[in-house]
Design a protein around this motif. Structure first.
Motif, PDB file in Angstrom:
ATOM      1  N   LYS A 101      -5.513  15.090   1.116  1.00 50.83           N
ATOM      2  CA  LYS A 101      -5.712  14.200   2.252  1.00 50.83           C
ATOM      3  C   LYS A 101      -5.727  12.741   1.803  1.00 50.83           C
ATOM      4  N   LEU A 102      -5.091  11.874   2.593  1.00 51.70           N
ATOM      5  CA  LEU A 102      -5.126  10.433   2.362  1.00 51.70           C
ATOM      6  C   LEU A 102      -6.249   9.856   3.221  1.00 51.70           C
ATOM      7  N   VAL A 103      -7.224   9.254   2.589  1.00 54.40           N
ATOM      8  CA  VAL A 103      -8.391   8.733   3.292  1.00 54.40           C
ATOM      9  C   VAL A 103      -8.208   7.231   3.481  1.00 54.40           C
ATOM     10  N   GLU A 104      -8.060   6.829   4.754  1.00 53.25           N
ATOM     11  CA  GLU A 104      -7.752   5.434   5.083  1.00 53.25           C
ATOM     12  C   GLU A 104      -8.784   4.462   4.544  1.00 53.25           C
ATOM     13  N   HIS A 105     -10.064   4.756   4.740  1.00 52.65           N
ATOM     14  CA  HIS A 105     -11.076   3.778   4.369  1.00 52.65           C
ATOM     15  C   HIS A 105     -11.150   3.546   2.862  1.00 52.65           C
ATOM     16  N   ILE A 106     -10.735   4.506   2.061  1.00 58.13           N
ATOM     17  CA  ILE A 106     -10.732   4.323   0.603  1.00 58.13           C
ATOM     18  C   ILE A 106      -9.667   3.297   0.214  1.00 58.13           C
ATOM     19  N   TYR A 107      -8.462   3.439   0.776  1.00 60.58           N
ATOM     20  CA  TYR A 107      -7.405   2.467   0.478  1.00 60.58           C
ATOM     21  C   TYR A 107      -7.739   1.097   1.057  1.00 60.58           C
ATOM     22  N   ILE A 133       0.840  -1.202   0.000  1.00 63.54           N
ATOM     23  CA  ILE A 133       0.000   0.000   0.000  1.00 63.54           C
ATOM     24  C   ILE A 133       0.874   1.251   0.000  1.00 63.54           C
ATOM     25  N   ALA A 134       1.957   1.229   0.775  1.00 61.96           N
ATOM     26  CA  ALA A 134       2.870   2.372   0.823  1.00 61.96           C
ATOM     27  C   ALA A 134       3.503   2.618  -0.547  1.00 61.96           C
ATOM     28  N   LYS A 135       3.888   1.551  -1.236  1.00 57.22           N
ATOM     29  CA  LYS A 135       4.474   1.697  -2.581  1.00 57.22           C
ATOM     30  C   LYS A 135       3.454   2.277  -3.552  1.00 57.22           C
ATOM     31  N   ASP A 177       5.145   8.601   6.385  1.00 51.87           N
ATOM     32  CA  ASP A 177       5.456   9.730   7.256  1.00 51.87           C
ATOM     33  C   ASP A 177       6.938   9.696   7.629  1.00 51.87           C
ATOM     34  N   ILE A 178       7.435   8.520   7.946  1.00 47.49           N
ATOM     35  CA  ILE A 178       8.862   8.366   8.279  1.00 47.49           C
ATOM     36  C   ILE A 178       9.729   8.750   7.084  1.00 47.49           C
ATOM     37  N   GLU A 179       9.287   8.382   5.877  1.00 44.77           N
ATOM     38  CA  GLU A 179      10.042   8.700   4.662  1.00 44.77           C
ATOM     39  C   GLU A 179       9.934  10.172   4.277  1.00 44.77           C
ATOM     40  N   GLY A 180       8.988  10.882   4.876  1.00 41.54           N
ATOM     41  CA  GLY A 180       8.841  12.307   4.592  1.00 41.54           C
ATOM     42  C   GLY A 180       7.923  12.624   3.426  1.00 41.54           C
ATOM     43  N   LEU A 181       7.174  11.637   2.938  1.00 41.54           N
ATOM     44  CA  LEU A 181       6.273  11.887   1.816  1.00 41.54           C
ATOM     45  C   LEU A 181       4.910  12.406   2.253  1.00 41.54           C
ATOM     46  N   VAL A 182       4.502  12.035   3.455  1.00 35.40           N
ATOM     47  CA  VAL A 182       3.223  12.524   3.973  1.00 35.40           C
ATOM     48  C   VAL A 182       3.448  13.128   5.348  1.00 35.40           C
ATOM     49  N   GLU A 183       2.472  13.883   5.772  1.00 27.62           N
ATOM     50  CA  GLU A 183       2.529  14.521   7.082  1.00 27.62           C
ATOM     51  C   GLU A 183       1.260  14.144   7.831  1.00 27.62           C
ATOM     52  N   ARG A 184       1.437  13.568   9.019  1.00 27.26           N
ATOM     53  CA  ARG A 184       0.277  13.209   9.836  1.00 27.26           C
ATOM     54  C   ARG A 184      -0.036  14.360  10.775  1.00 27.26           C
ATOM     55  N   ILE A 185      -1.276  14.785  10.743  1.00 22.49           N
ATOM     56  CA  ILE A 185      -1.728  15.895  11.582  1.00 22.49           C
ATOM     57  C   ILE A 185      -2.698  15.328  12.611  1.00 22.49           C
ATOM     58  N   PRO A 186      -2.410  15.509  13.896  1.00 17.40           N
ATOM     59  CA  PRO A 186      -3.288  14.953  14.936  1.00 17.40           C
ATOM     60  C   PRO A 186      -4.748  15.379  14.765  1.00 17.40           C
ATOM     61  N   ARG A 187      -5.637  14.422  14.885  1.00 14.29           N
ATOM     62  CA  ARG A 187      -7.087  14.592  14.785  1.00 14.29           C
ATOM     63  C   ARG A 187      -7.561  15.099  13.421  1.00 14.29           C
ATOM     64  N   VAL A 199      -3.386   0.074   6.281  1.00 14.91           N
ATOM     65  CA  VAL A 199      -3.330   1.392   5.637  1.00 14.91           C
ATOM     66  C   VAL A 199      -2.688   2.395   6.586  1.00 14.91           C
ATOM     67  N   ARG A 200      -3.082   2.325   7.855  1.00 17.97           N
ATOM     68  CA  ARG A 200      -2.490   3.202   8.871  1.00 17.97           C
ATOM     69  C   ARG A 200      -0.976   2.982   8.949  1.00 17.97           C
ATOM     70  N   GLU A 201      -0.585   1.715   8.920  1.00 14.50           N
ATOM     71  CA  GLU A 201       0.844   1.395   8.981  1.00 14.50           C
ATOM     72  C   GLU A 201       1.568   1.914   7.738  1.00 14.50           C
ATOM     73  N   ALA A 202       0.937   1.803   6.574  1.00 11.75           N
ATOM     74  CA  ALA A 202       1.536   2.318   5.336  1.00 11.75           C
ATOM     75  C   ALA A 202       1.722   3.828   5.418  1.00 11.75           C
ATOM     76  N   ILE A 203       0.728   4.517   5.945  1.00 12.30           N
ATOM     77  CA  ILE A 203       0.821   5.968   6.091  1.00 12.30           C
ATOM     78  C   ILE A 203       1.917   6.328   7.093  1.00 12.30           C
ATOM     79  N   TYR A 204       2.043   5.539   8.140  1.00  8.46           N
ATOM     80  CA  TYR A 204       3.120   5.744   9.117  1.00  8.46           C
ATOM     81  C   TYR A 204       4.484   5.610   8.428  1.00  8.46           C
ATOM     82  N   LEU A 205       4.637   4.589   7.582  1.00  7.28           N
ATOM     83  CA  LEU A 205       5.895   4.391   6.858  1.00  7.28           C
ATOM     84  C   LEU A 205       6.197   5.580   5.946  1.00  7.28           C
TER      85      LEU A 205
END
Length: 94
Positions: free
Chosen positions: A33-39, A15-17, A58-68, A50-56
Motif C-alpha cells: 500500500k502507498l500511504v499518502e501522508h508518509i510521502y 514524487i511520482a519519479k 495509476d495512468i502509467e499502470g504502476l499502481v492500482e487505486r482501489i476505491p475506499r 501525493v494524490r496527483e502523483a499516485i494518479y499519474l
C-alpha cells in the motif's frame, strides 16, 4: 495562481519519479500500500501533490487505486509481463 499550479505539478512529478524508483528497485513490493501522508511528510507538503502523483502512476499502470482502500503497487501476472516485453521490443524495433 498559475505558477502555483505549475509548482504543484512539478512536485507531483518528482514524487511520482521517486515512487517509480522505489517500485523498480524493489523497495516497494507488488501489493504494498502507498500511504499518502508518509510521502506528504517526507516531502513537507500536503497530500494533494501525493494524490496527483499516485494518479499519474495509476495512468502509467504502476499502481492500482482501489476505491475506499487507497493505492497499491500493481502486481503483474507472468503473461502480462511477457506482453509488455513484447510490446516494448516492437517499439524498440521501430
Amino acid at each position: 495562481m498559475e505558477s502555483m499550479k505549475f509548482m504543484n505539478n512539478a512536485l507531483s512529478n518528482t514524487i511520482a519519479k521517486y515512487i517509480t524508483e522505489q517500485i523498480i528497485t524493489g523497495e516497494l513490493q507488488p501489493g504494498e500500500k502507498l500511504v499518502e501522508h508518509i510521502y506528504a511528510k517526507e516531502y513537507g507538503t500536503s497530500r494533494a501533490p501525493v494524490r496527483e502523483a499516485i494518479y499519474l502512476l495509476d495512468i502509467e499502470g504502476l499502481v492500482e487505486r482501489i476505491p475506499r482502500k487507497g493505492a497499491i503497487v500493481k502486481e503483474y501476472t507472468e503473461n502480462e509481463i511477457y506482453d509488455l516485453l513484447e510490446i516494448r521490443n516492437m517499439l524498440v524495433e521501430l
